[in-house]
Design an enzyme around this catalytic site. Structure first.
Site, PDB file in Angstrom:
ATOM      1  N   LYS A  53     110.564 -22.260  88.567  1.00 20.66           N
ATOM      2  CA  LYS A  53     111.580 -21.729  87.923  1.00 20.66           C
ATOM      3  C   LYS A  53     112.626 -20.890  88.632  1.00 20.66           C
ATOM      4  O   LYS A  53     113.693 -21.252  88.748  1.00 20.66           O
ATOM      5  CB  LYS A  53     111.015 -20.891  86.620  1.00 20.66           C
ATOM      6  N   ARG A  81     110.274 -13.743  82.331  1.00 27.57           N
ATOM      7  CA  ARG A  81     109.871 -15.398  82.357  1.00 27.57           C
ATOM      8  C   ARG A  81     108.722 -15.665  83.232  1.00 27.57           C
ATOM      9  O   ARG A  81     108.987 -15.304  84.456  1.00 27.57           O
ATOM     10  CB  ARG A  81     110.998 -16.146  82.306  1.00 27.57           C
ATOM     11  N   GLY A 105     104.798 -24.224  78.661  1.00 21.18           N
ATOM     12  CA  GLY A 105     104.588 -23.483  77.329  1.00 21.18           C
ATOM     13  C   GLY A 105     103.285 -22.635  77.518  1.00 21.18           C
ATOM     14  O   GLY A 105     102.666 -22.280  76.600  1.00 21.18           O
ATOM     15  N   MET A 126     102.406 -20.324  79.702  1.00 19.48           N
ATOM     16  CA  MET A 126     102.381 -18.786  79.984  1.00 19.48           C
ATOM     17  C   MET A 126     103.494 -18.142  79.185  1.00 19.48           C
ATOM     18  O   MET A 126     103.940 -18.677  78.304  1.00 19.48           O
ATOM     19  CB  MET A 126     102.425 -18.501  81.574  1.00 19.48           C
ATOM     20  N   ARG A 140     114.116 -28.592  86.104  1.00 21.96           N
ATOM     21  CA  ARG A 140     113.083 -28.983  86.820  1.00 21.96           C
ATOM     22  C   ARG A 140     112.726 -30.451  86.702  1.00 21.96           C
ATOM     23  O   ARG A 140     113.485 -30.973  85.582  1.00 21.96           O
ATOM     24  CB  ARG A 140     111.716 -28.282  86.114  1.00 21.96           C
ATOM     25  N   HIS A 200     106.486 -29.556  71.954  1.00 22.71           N
ATOM     26  CA  HIS A 200     105.424 -29.280  72.533  1.00 22.71           C
ATOM     27  C   HIS A 200     104.464 -30.595  72.695  1.00 22.71           C
ATOM     28  O   HIS A 200     104.076 -31.208  73.644  1.00 22.71           O
ATOM     29  CB  HIS A 200     104.560 -28.244  72.047  1.00 22.71           C
ATOM     30  N   SER A 244      81.123 -54.945 103.110  1.00 21.93           N
ATOM     31  CA  SER A 244      81.718 -54.165 101.892  1.00 21.93           C
ATOM     32  C   SER A 244      80.784 -52.985 101.508  1.00 21.93           C
ATOM     33  O   SER A 244      79.523 -53.117 101.264  1.00 21.93           O
ATOM     34  CB  SER A 244      81.605 -55.307 101.020  1.00 21.93           C
ATOM     35  N   CYS A 253      84.046 -52.112  97.494  1.00 20.35           N
ATOM     36  CA  CYS A 253      83.914 -52.701  96.409  1.00 20.35           C
ATOM     37  C   CYS A 253      83.259 -51.993  95.203  1.00 20.35           C
ATOM     38  O   CYS A 253      83.089 -52.374  94.084  1.00 20.35           O
ATOM     39  CB  CYS A 253      83.177 -53.967  96.314  1.00 20.35           C
ATOM     40  N   TYR A 299      90.585 -53.724 103.248  1.00 20.34           N
ATOM     41  CA  TYR A 299      90.844 -53.912 101.784  1.00 20.34           C
ATOM     42  C   TYR A 299      89.940 -53.264 100.850  1.00 20.34           C
ATOM     43  O   TYR A 299      89.071 -52.556 101.093  1.00 20.34           O
ATOM     44  CB  TYR A 299      90.611 -55.253 101.405  1.00 20.34           C
TER      45      TYR A 299
HETATM   46  P1  ADP Z   1     108.844 -21.802  79.170  1.00 22.16           P
HETATM   47  O1  ADP Z   1     108.534 -21.944  80.677  1.00 22.16           O
HETATM   48  O2  ADP Z   1     107.694 -21.551  78.133  1.00 22.16           O
HETATM   49  O3  ADP Z   1     109.919 -22.709  78.987  1.00 22.16           O
HETATM   50  P2  ADP Z   1     111.009 -19.871  79.591  1.00 22.16           P
HETATM   51  O4  ADP Z   1     110.868 -18.722  80.471  1.00 22.16           O
HETATM   52  O5  ADP Z   1     111.888 -20.874  79.961  1.00 22.16           O
HETATM   53  O6  ADP Z   1     109.690 -20.103  78.983  1.00 22.16           O
HETATM   54  O7  ADP Z   1     111.651 -19.129  78.264  1.00 22.16           O
HETATM   55  C1  ADP Z   1     111.280 -19.359  77.101  1.00 22.16           C
HETATM   56  C2  ADP Z   1     112.710 -19.739  76.288  1.00 22.16           C
HETATM   57  O8  ADP Z   1     113.523 -18.510  76.346  1.00 22.16           O
HETATM   58  C3  ADP Z   1     113.422 -20.892  76.680  1.00 22.16           C
HETATM   59  O9  ADP Z   1     114.105 -21.695  75.598  1.00 22.16           O
HETATM   60  C4  ADP Z   1     114.429 -20.373  77.547  1.00 22.16           C
HETATM   61  O10 ADP Z   1     115.676 -21.047  77.546  1.00 22.16           O
HETATM   62  C5  ADP Z   1     114.638 -18.956  76.910  1.00 22.16           C
HETATM   63  N1  ADP Z   1     115.341 -17.764  77.765  1.00 22.16           N
HETATM   64  C6  ADP Z   1     114.456 -17.423  78.689  1.00 22.16           C
HETATM   65  N2  ADP Z   1     115.489 -16.480  79.223  1.00 22.16           N
HETATM   66  C7  ADP Z   1     116.322 -16.481  78.798  1.00 22.16           C
HETATM   67  C8  ADP Z   1     117.834 -15.689  78.831  1.00 22.16           C
HETATM   68  N3  ADP Z   1     117.873 -14.690  80.012  1.00 22.16           N
HETATM   69  N4  ADP Z   1     118.764 -15.825  78.064  1.00 22.16           N
HETATM   70  C9  ADP Z   1     118.463 -16.564  77.089  1.00 22.16           C
HETATM   71  N5  ADP Z   1     117.477 -17.277  76.805  1.00 22.16           N
HETATM   72  C10 ADP Z   1     116.580 -17.238  77.709  1.00 22.16           C
HETATM   73 MG    MG Z   2     111.395 -23.003  79.899  1.00 25.27          MG
HETATM   74 MG    MG Z   3     107.657 -20.755  76.346  1.00 25.88          MG
END
Ligand code: ADP
Ligand code: MG
Ligand code: MG
Length: 888
Positions: free
Chosen positions: A27, A97, A106, A108, A351, A467, A777, A844, A864
């Protein structure tokens, strides 16, 4: 400024870049990269994975100097945003984040709206002119902080929210007024105090460090640990933490938040695929609380909510441009998060998008045609193991099916099983070898172990980016999501469909993840084929690989299947399977029970024509491709009945006394049949058995050469050789019989005689053995058993514990143990080639279709690998990966 532990990004400038993902997490690295290429990213900074490592090494404390670096980076964000952290008039709010080097969607934690307190909230009100929004953000922050940082059960505050709504007589969060929410904030804080025994922290800096600690701490939470285990992500990588200025998608009707894929992640189709919600924040889209709307008109269906393309056309156009920029830049399909604050678009994440195997192939092939990537890149883009999804059956289009509900086609494939309603139950039933479909209102990260255990997943809520959908696609599992036709009752353990069907726990249903259909009962499936884009990709695969791929097949049918999947020969044809068919078993038993040579020979004479016709049919299917036939391998007792009723029936059939048959069976009993009288050891005692088999093979080959005129080079393989003398004797016998057959038919048929290397002694003395063998083999199933001293049939009881506890990383019967068993393969190969330079060498065992083992075989230099028919394409692709990675 380039800090040691903290990297800043914002206003077009970034300390880091995409290549630093190990340090900054995926990220953080991509936020930096997007910033540098001029995309609108809210400013922020990243605490590196090094901090996480230090955190765990030093008993959860931070390295020296970190606080100063964070303070400097925060000051820079304040400057870039022209706001102050904790400033009452003009407050800066941030998100904290998580973000690991490998994506763990999702798994962490993240905290949003950090920096709010009773003072700053007034500033937010003044600036936004929207007290409702301000208090809504505030109450969300308290909820997240309590749950994520303090570990307070999310239900506690959620129930206060529910109570507030019901006392107002409303159902939606959005129907609560600013005053209601302000009261809720006070109630939340009071509840926080009574539950946790401390006050909610008003100091934004305390909030910040609390959240940073919680996000680093979430690296070790159970669901993250499970996810890493399932995806083989090392636990010592650590996560980075991103602190980023908040932007608000929940400030009114010209605000929105959404997630999108630059191409369809289920099919790979080249159109912009995504979902968004007006006036919403963060996780609202994926959480399935409100039904998200499609971002564009392309796939708009009757009844869908209005598309972003129509509602926010300017932002949509800008986003569509960014889509192209991102794909050109990353040269791959991206999964993005965006937010629109009062008409202004911000990018919050990009990503590489997870995708189904079908989508992976289509995207790779399309991108070659679009000139974005090369054929080599395309081949490397598709994971060999992922192909497994496409090599599984799909629903038989001819079959009758009663569709009882329809949801979103979230992850393709077809699956049938008994309905269960929670993850634990799914795991439990899976342990009992039952096939299950996991049915949930919506899934959360806590459910992944159950999703993993299920054949397929059905959810009542949540879109294509929910999810359940994302995780199922990653696992290659069939999933139907957002199926609003069903009402789930967890208490009664049943679901009721709109069509009026009641499905109870244990009832069978079938899911079609490609259409979204939910079908009553179990529907027949059809076999897959390699066609279209898949065939195109496989044609490129074959250009790059060096390793040949054969198949393990004992019947003309399996041989044909394997040829259709691209097998280049048979690496293992097991003759014992043929002994069981039809009335043959009778003759085989006569042979075993005969107590003299003449008796055995007359029984073998009956088997001969049957074996011969087996070989003839297989040779015909393989049309001149090499076929390796293994002579009889299992211990003889496997062919005799083990219970007394069957013994007396047999005695009757062959005209013997029951007691004689019983005595025979007892005499053949062995303590360790796996290490007993089997393989070539049988033929040392009873050479006439192998003689008959060699005769059958050669007569079939001679007839083909004579009558059909095509070349065939049978490879006769003698199993379980430990000492060269065994092979010397049996080889001489085989040559005598084979030459005799050729003379009789008056034709010249080339044949090879070789051996399986499946005992450590054979590998170690391969130089001597190669003097008597034209090919080797490696039978890595037995070689694994004998190297580990571990019986495959008994290991099932405890091997899973070994993997669970990390004693072994993987089951050695699934992925070749390269360090141990692999070393014997290498030694056997090198010593064999040292005395016979043109020795043909293959493997094999089951490992021949497992990607990491295939790569190993390539690296050792084998000619092979041979695997089951359905894994042939996987092995071909893995072999190409090995060759391409080799060239780098
Ligand atoms: P995950 O890895 O679980 O997707 P994120 O770190 O991406 O967690 O954040 C969870 C949610 O919060 C996402 O929908 C993201 O877009 C939103 N979010 C994170 N940072 C910001 C920010 N600075 N402003 C607005 N929304 C945010
Ligand atoms: Mg995210
Ligand atoms: Mg999340």
């Amino acid at each position: 400024m380039m800090g040691q532990y903290v990297y800043s990004f914002g206003n077009g400038q970034a300390d880091g870049e995409g290549s630093l993902r190990v340090l900054l997490g995926g990220k953080g690295a991509n936020l930096a990269e997007m910033t540098s290429i001029g995309l609108p990213v809210p400013p922020g900074f990243t605490l590196t994975t090094e901090v996480c490592k230090a955190f765990y090494e030093n008993n959860r404390s931070y390295p020296e100097g970190l606080r100063a670096e964070v303070a400097a980076a925060l000051a820079l964000v304040e400057k870039r945003m022209n706001k102050g952290f904790g400033d009452q008039q003009n407050p800066l709010l941030v998100s904290v984040r998580s973000g690991a080097p490998a994506s763990m969607p999702g798994m962490m934690d993240t905290v949003l709206n950090l920096g709010l307190n009773d003072h700053t909230v007034t500033g937010i009100i003044a600036q936004s002119n929207d007290p409702r929004f301000a208090y809504d953000s505030y109450r969300r922050f308290i909820q997240m902080y309590a749950n994520v940082v303090k570990g307070m059960d999310g239900e506690i505050l959620e129930s206060l929210l529910e109570r507030a709504k019901s006392s107002k007589g409303v159902t939606l969060d959005t129907e609560l007024s600013a005053a209601d929410l302000k009261q809720l904030v006070a109630d939340f804080k009071a509840c926080y105090r009574t539950t946790l025994g401390e006050d909610f922290p008003e100091d934004p800096h305390e909030q910040l460090w609390g959240a940073i600690g919680a996000v680093f701490g979430s690296w070790m939470n159970p669901r993250a640990v499970t996810y890493r285990k399932l995806h083989s992500i090392p636990s010592d990588w650590g996560t980075a933490v991103n602190v980023q200025a908040m932007v608000f998608g929940n400030m009114g009707e010209d605000c929105a938040t959404g997630v999108a894929f630059t191409r369809d992640p289920a099919t790979g189709e080249n159109y912009f695929y995504g979902e968004y919600l007006v006036n919403a924040q963060g996780e609202d889209v994926v959480a399935g609380i409100r039904t998200p709307q499609p971002i564009n008109r392309a796939k708009h269906k009757e009844g869908d909510l209005p598309a972003m393309e129509d509602v926010l056309p300017d932002s949509y156009q800008q986003l569509a441009k960014i889509r192209t920029i991102l794909e050109r830049h990353y040269k791959d399909m991206q999964d993005i998060e965006f937010t629109i604050e009062t008409g202004k678009l911000y990018m919050l994440q990009t990503r590489t998008g997870k995708r189904t195997a079908q989508a992976a192939i289509k995207i790779a092939v399309d991108m070659v045609q679009e000139g974005l990537i090369s054929e080599k890149d395309a081949v490397l883009r598709v994971e060999p193991a992922q192909l497994d999804q496409l090599l599984h059956p799909s629903l038989d289009p001819q079959a009758e099916k009663e569709v009882i509900a329809k949801g979103l086609p979230a992850s393709p494939g077809a699956a049938s099983g008994q309905v269960v309603f929670n993850a634990e139950e799914a795991e439990e039933q899976n342990r009992l070898k039952k096939k299950v479909i996991l049915v949930r209102i919506e899934t959360s990260p806590e459910d992944i172990h159950g999703m993993n255990a299920a054949q397929g997943i059905l959810t009542a809520r949540g879109g294509m980016t929910s999810h359940a959908a994302v995780v199922a696609r990653g696992m290659g599992k069939c999933c139907v999501s957002g199926c609003s036709d069903i009402k789930i009752d967890y208490e009664k353990q049943q679901l009721v469909t709109r069509s009026g069907h009641t499905i109870k726990k244990g009832d069978a249903i079938t899911l079609d993840g490609s259409t979204g259909e939910v079908i009553l009962g179990t529907v027949p499936k059809v076999q897959p084929a390699v066609s279209g884009d898949f065939a195109t990709l496989m044609s490129w695969v074959d250009k790059f690989r060096r390793l040949k791929v054969r198949t393990n097949a004992d019947t003309p049918h399996d041989s044909q299947t394997a040829r259709d999947f691209g097998a280049e020969g048979i690496g293992l044809c097991r003759t014992e399977h043929m002994f069981f068919e039809g009335d043959r078993i009778q003759a085989v038993r006569e042979m075993i029970l005969a107590d003299n040579l003449a008796g055995r020979k007359s029984a073998l004479d009956k088997i001969l024509p049957m074996q011969k016709s087996d070989f003839l049919n297989i040779f015909k299917v393989m049309k001149g491709l090499p076929v390796t036939i293994r002579l009889l391998d299992p211990p003889l007792h496997e062919f005799l009945p083990q219970n007394e009723d069957d013994m007396s029936e047999l005695a009757h059939a062959v005209g013997m006394k029951f007691s004689e048959v019983k005595a025979h069976v007892e005499q053949l009993h062995e303590f360790n049949p796996m290490l007993g009288h089997r393989g070539c050891r049988l033929a040392i005692t009873y050479p006439e058995v192998y003689d008959m088999q060699v005769q059958a093979i050669m007569e079939a080959a001679c007839e083909l050469v004579k009558n059909e005129g095509f070349e065939i080079v049978p490879e006769i393989m003698i199993p379980l050789v430990a000492h060269v003398n065994e092979l010397r004797i049996l080889r001489a016998n085989a040559i005598r019989v084979a030459d005799e057959v050729c003379r009789r038919y008056g034709v010249e048929v080339n044949y090879l005689i070789g051996t399986m290397i499946e005992l450590p002694r054979a590998a170690l003395t391969a130089d001597a053995i190669a003097q008597e063998a034209e090919f080797f083999s490696f039978g890595t199933n037995d070689l694994t058993q004998t190297t580990y001293g571990l019986s495959r049939d008994d290991a099932g009881h405890f091997l899973p514990d070994y993997v669970e506890r990390g004693v072994l990383k993987r089951d050695p019967f699934v992925a070749l143990d390269q360090r141990g068993v692999g070393e014997l393969v290498r030694i056997g190969f090198e010593r064999g080639r040292s005395t016979r330079a043109d020795l043909k060498v293959g493997i094999c065992g089951e490992h021949g279709g497992e990607p990491s083992s295939v790569v190993f075989c390539h690296n050792v230099g084998l000619d092979y690998v041979s695997c089951s028919p359905y894994r042939v394409p996987i092995a071909r692709l893995a072999a190409a990966h090995a060759a391409l990675q080799d060239n780098r």
